[in-house]
Write an enzyme that holds these catalytic residues in place. Structure first.
Site, PDB file in Angstrom:
ATOM      1  N   GLU A 128      37.699  37.199  35.610  1.00  0.00           N
ATOM      2  CA  GLU A 128      38.670  38.242  35.267  1.00  0.00           C
ATOM      3  C   GLU A 128      39.287  38.876  36.503  1.00  0.00           C
ATOM      4  O   GLU A 128      40.491  39.196  36.515  1.00  0.00           O
ATOM      5  CB  GLU A 128      37.985  39.313  34.406  1.00  0.00           C
ATOM      6  CG  GLU A 128      38.888  40.410  33.896  1.00  0.00           C
ATOM      7  CD  GLU A 128      40.004  39.883  32.991  1.00  0.00           C
ATOM      8  OE1 GLU A 128      41.118  39.702  33.509  1.00  0.00           O
ATOM      9  OE2 GLU A 128      39.759  39.652  31.792  1.00  0.00           O
ATOM     10  N   GLY A 186      47.035  49.803  55.243  1.00  0.00           N
ATOM     11  CA  GLY A 186      45.986  48.906  54.773  1.00  0.00           C
ATOM     12  C   GLY A 186      46.367  48.088  53.559  1.00  0.00           C
ATOM     13  O   GLY A 186      45.505  47.494  52.904  1.00  0.00           O
ATOM     14  N   LYS A 204      47.696  33.248  41.536  1.00  0.00           N
ATOM     15  CA  LYS A 204      47.414  34.001  40.313  1.00  0.00           C
ATOM     16  C   LYS A 204      48.225  33.465  39.142  1.00  0.00           C
ATOM     17  O   LYS A 204      47.721  33.367  38.023  1.00  0.00           O
ATOM     18  CB  LYS A 204      47.693  35.491  40.553  1.00  0.00           C
ATOM     19  CG  LYS A 204      46.704  36.109  41.549  1.00  0.00           C
ATOM     20  CD  LYS A 204      47.206  37.449  42.054  1.00  0.00           C
ATOM     21  CE  LYS A 204      46.241  38.107  43.017  1.00  0.00           C
ATOM     22  NZ  LYS A 204      46.880  39.256  43.725  1.00  0.00           N
TER      23      LYS A 204
END
Lengths: 428, 428
Positions: A128, A186, A204
């Site tokens: 997941e 970041g 993805k």
């Protein structure tokens, strides 16, 4: 029911999993009847502190002490990358352990090998956290929307790119300035290529489409274009025309066994919900044949959102064993009938930014070439004056192959200065 | 694995379930290994056509032929309302059948009895379709976000109200005109009270909060206000101030065992994702302690979206048996520690529309009363001229109880014409 866990890879996400288990294992047990028990943590570096306290006897530098341990049911792989992650995942499954991972690169490339090994070893494989961080999108597709054929998927699934494009739009920054801000905060790596060139989005999308369409869609099947060519100028023109530019992973079912899949910047109409997904947030917008359009929105990265998805996989695994993702993936093994159509034959509307010398007949020449390839112009903006001017065009629907050929010809004209920028429009 | 199904209630949604099973049962079996087999359909009226063909021998007018049948595993209850739905659901469970329903009114009122009976009878009870139509929100909360404590929920979960408010805003209609359009287009009942007065939203919020907070939050715990008092004027002022008005079901965790829950119109900042949820679409925006903010968006009603959720419950039930919703609900039986705080002690920012005679000292009197109750004014608009003028105020954070008292006092002033309209602002 007790699930004994071995964690391999004690980085940011690994420490997040430990934090969640320390804080919430007892409430999770109360809510679900599942006791999540962390037995061992393996990492090459077991001396650096991770912002979380663990009993020293949990730590080991040897992955084998988890993979081959008798007292461990599930291995969480959080090393990332291809090796040694692949060997560890496969060995663990062959040793009878179920595996939970957030490793999108691994799953995208070794899809068949992973699910085949899981099936042969009769263990479960859950991932997941590999797409959309904390958004439960894989279980939504495999479970909540199981009655549906998924027709179309549009994903804003890379936080770095979405942050950069949002900053460019909100603060009128050029790409390089926004990238620098992302790095300072970041949200982008020192070497940002993997994100800004669309590779991470493609990994993805490969997973989302494989799950949705019942065939393994590999990285090679996906045409990929990043956001490095997008300028402040494009974003301003988009705004003027009522659009927002986002990096989107798109996959569409074209027929029962044919799909298209691509990653590229898309101009989204500003009244579409996806246009409001900003900063590092992710969203997956999809269309199911029965449910119609849906959107799932949330944090696509970060320590705790990602760890939240991993922990939910542990609970699911306890409740379902080999869950629906495994069943769905097995299907992709047996009947991988899905063909991915080349983008050349795909139609879309397009935004073009042509940079031309400001002299007579330029527009006529450009329009002539577009017309020759059957591409008709829906609107045109040419405002500024100077030696070189941007000419902005929105086309009607056109085939990508024809458009590419036309642009190559336009860019060969002597009065054209830079390569033409071409962004497709989201038509829905 | 084969699941034998009995359907009780052959209306629009029931016909949708039949349609999906006819079209997709084989692809669902391929994807999940679950064969969904419709054995019988009961309805008092088995002669009217439902836009779907069924073999006549499937049909019966007697619910008992399903409830007590040996060849049926799962009963889908789609009668709606309290009785005979309640008796049928309880009898079916006592007869060893698992139950799937879309009946929010039933579940909201008889929560304890239903889950207690399910637990005693060792059967499963699923109700994904009871909230948000096709949006898999219950499984998202009980499974995908299982690692999280849910901190806040904001739901646009009534399509009728959202359609009316969207029409009022987009087409500058008064409430009554927009309601008439909704009725003409089949989005509102002839008697719309249940929707426009917020009861339907409250039923769904009751279910969402019970699932999220681990205690049964009943309809009586929820303060409810509908959208009937909202005027075109309010929507215009909201727009001018950068807000959109939506009917929202809100529930927040205030401490470990205290929550608030209410249904009322809310002014949502126009840059918040919820403000872009329009027409009959639903969305649930929630905040989890680890995942942060998330939103789930889709069709909250309609034949096929709702039926899609019911069919997904059948598959889940086959894979998980008594799933996580059952475990979570059992928890609410054993330790119903949740207290619902009275809205009086809840703080918010507020929009006020006061209708006053245009004469000296009115503003001073109003401001004086607000000040007396510790309510400070953040901004004020008073534009129009005439005998009676609307005075628009946005307050800083104030306690609802104090605000109500202040408004009662203001409305008692001789120069005030109509009751003051008060809408809380979404502060996030």
């Amino acid at each position: 029911m007790q699930i004994n866990i071995g964690l391999i890879g004690f980085g940011t996400i690994g420490a997040g999993v430990v934090k969640i288990l320390q804080k919430s294992a007892s409430s999770i047990e109360e809510k679900t009847g599942v006791r999540l028990c962390l037995k061992r943590i393996a990492d090459l570096d077991i001396t650096t502190t991770r912002g979380v306290e663990v009993e020293p006897e949990l730590l080991t530098t040897k992955a084998e002490e988890i993979i081959y341990a008798d007292d461990i049911d599930v291995v969480i792989e959080l090393i990332g990358g291809y090796e040694p992650a692949r060997t560890i995942v496969l060995s663990a499954m062959r040793a009878g352990k179920s595996v939970v991972t957030a490793n999108k690169a691994l799953l995208s490339r070794y899809w068949e090998e992973i699910f085949q090994t899981a099936a042969e070893s009769q263990v479960a494989f859950y991932a997941e956290a590999s797409v959309g961080g904390g958004i439960p999108i894989i279980s939504a597709i495999t479970q909540g929307l199981v009655a549906n054929e998924i027709c179309e998927i549009y994903g804003i699934i890379n936080g770095t790119c979405n942050y950069i494009l949002t900053k460019m739009s909100d603060e009128c920054l050029e790409f390089s300035e926004a990238l620098k801000q992302a790095q300072t905060n970041g949200y982008a790596e020192a070497d940002p290529a993997f994100d800004i060139e669309g590779i991470d989005t493609a990994h993805k999308l490969s997973i989302l489409s494989s799950i949705s369409f019942g065939g393994h869609v590999s990285l090679d099947d996906i045409s990929i274009e990043g956001i490095t060519k997008i300028t402040k100028q494009d974003i301003d023109y988009a705004k003027e025309l009522g659009f927002v530019i986002k990096l989107i992973g798109v996959a569409k079912r074209l027929s029962a066994n044919e799909i298209e899949a691509s990653v590229h910047p898309v101009m989204i109409p500003e009244n579409h919900l996806l246009s409001s997904v900003n900063d590092v947030f992710n969203a997956v917008y999809l269309i199911g044949d029965f449910v119609g359009p849906m959107m799932f929105y949330g944090k696509g990265a970060g320590q705790l959102p990602t760890a939240s998805a991993i922990v939910s996989d542990l609970v699911m695994l306890a409740h379902q064993g080999k869950g629906l993702i495994n069943a769905r993936a097995s299907l992709t093994m047996e009947e991988n009938m899905i063909k991915v159509r080349k983008t050349d034959s795909i139609s879309s509307r397009y935004y073009l930014r042509i940079t031309a010398e400001d002299r007579p007949c330029v527009l006529a020449n450009i329009a002539g070439i577009l017309g020759k390839y059957g591409i008709s112009i829906a609107s045109c903006i040419q405002k500024e004056r100077g030696q070189f001017v941007p000419i902005i065009m929105l086309t009607h629907e056109a085939e990508e192959g024809n458009l590419r050929t036309a642009i190559a010809e336009i860019d060969g004209l002597p009065e054209i200065k830079d390569k033409t920028v071409c962004i497709s429009l989201m038509v829905y």
